[in-house]
Design a protein around this motif. Structure first.
Motif: not given
Length: 357
Positions: A94, A109, A149, A239-241
């Motif tokens: 992340a 993120t 996400n 929340t985007e990894l």
């Protein structure tokens, strides 16, 4: 004679070129990927496995990727450096974990009170977000890709109720990214702990509260056994990894394999978003039916307002101190104004108009 020789030379050159292309087409490229997560980690780890499988299949076996989990490389929050240095070719992690090393990574993120997942994906792909992320990572010999996400994350598990801003004073909480800085501004003590150590830290009173993801992953972690107050989110709406690739390594591969890798990453990222959503829906029902002692809470309006004010102040400070941060923040804020107007009349409008039917 000369004409004949030239013809033979051209033929030989053609044969050599064809042979070289055939050899290149048959060559197997082996890459190593370091992930922040432990072995067989659900949802997050599944995204990595899916990507590896797709890359192998689409390349007809020419692209082989070995995955090392955190128990192997021993650096769950060191994936950035492992890939930058070339010890690993790829990583899954992340972006906001590396704000202490490269502050401008944290914006990619998720941001408190920011865009939801569809909005953020639109910003990345069509609103200039990916270009800005590329600029930040290019300085470190890295190429970033969206990595999956979680959607809106829950606000966390607390041992005690939060009834006022004063209740945040000296609260030691596992919470990464910009949200940790927001809480610190209100007197809390944010810490970051690897996923595999979260339950133990809560159990041993090392921390008073924590946020992880949401029902998709929280239920199996058992946090509800220790901290019964489960708060709704404000801090991570999308929340985007991320997958990261070593730029030099990537450029050494044939263009078709680079394209295959990019497609595999993008498809795995999409699948993770859907997988996370499905798991959260399923586990939410389990929580409601099997764990009635879990008390779902919304932070009081006074607390949310204080968090928003602290967030706005911090954004102004970051923008004033760093031109690149200012550029990213401006891009996100302007795009959110545009896209949120549509979200309000589409997604939110649909939910509002059909509520209670």
């Amino acid at each position: 004679m000369l004409k004949s020789l030239c013809s033979k030379t051209l033929l030989a050159s053609a044969i050599i070129a064809f042979s070289s292309a055939a050899v290149a087409a048959d060559k197997v490229y082996k890459l190593k990927l370091a992930e922040t997560w432990g072995p067989n980690f659900p949802v997050f780890g599944d995204a990595v496995k899916n990507m590896v499988k797709m890359a192998d299949e689409m390349s007809n076996g020419r692209l082989k990727i070995r995955v090392d989990s955190s128990n192997k490389h021993k650096a769950p929050f060191g994936v950035f450096d492992l890939v930058k240095s070339g010890q690993y070719d790829l990583g899954h992690t992340a972006s906001y974990y590396y704000k202490g090393k490269v502050p401008n990574t944290l914006y990619f993120t998720t941001m408190p009170f920011g865009m939801n997942a569809p909005e953020q994906h639109a910003w990345l792909q069509y609103g200039g977000g990916q270009d800005l992320m590329n600029q930040v990572y290019a300085e470190h010999n890295l190429v970033p890709f969206p990595g999956g996400n979680t959607g809106v994350q829950m606000g966390g598990w607390f041992r005690k109720e939060i009834n006022s801003v004063e209740d945040l004073q000296n609260l030691k909480m596992r919470i990464p990214g910009f949200a940790g800085e927001v809480l610190a501004k209100l007197g809390a003590t944010p810490v970051n702990i690897p996923p595999g150590e979260l339950y133990t830290a809560l159990e041993r009173n090392t921390i008073d509260a924590l946020e992880w993801v949401g029902p998709s992953l929280d239920l199996r972690m058992g946090f509800h056994k220790i901290a019964p107050y489960y708060y709704m989110g404000w801090h991570e709406p999308a929340t985007e990894l991320m997958f990261i690739a070593n730029k030099k390594k990537l450029e050494k591969m044939p263009e078709d394999l680079q394209a295959i890798l990019a497609v595999a990453m993008r498809k795995a990222a999409y699948d993770m978003f859907i997988h996370s959503y499905a798991e959260s829906a399923k586990n939410w029902q389990t929580m409601l039916q099997e764990y009635p002692n879990i008390q779902v809470k919304t932070f009081p309006a006074e607390v949310i307002k204080a968090l928003k004010n602290a967030n706005d102040d911090l954004l102004k400070e970051k923008a004033a101190a760093d031109p690149m941060a200012a550029k990213i923040i401006e891009s996100q804020q302007q795009y959110m104004k545009q896209v949120r107007a549509y979200t309000a009349i589409s997604e939110q409008g649909y939910l509002n108009s059909t509520e209670g039917l």
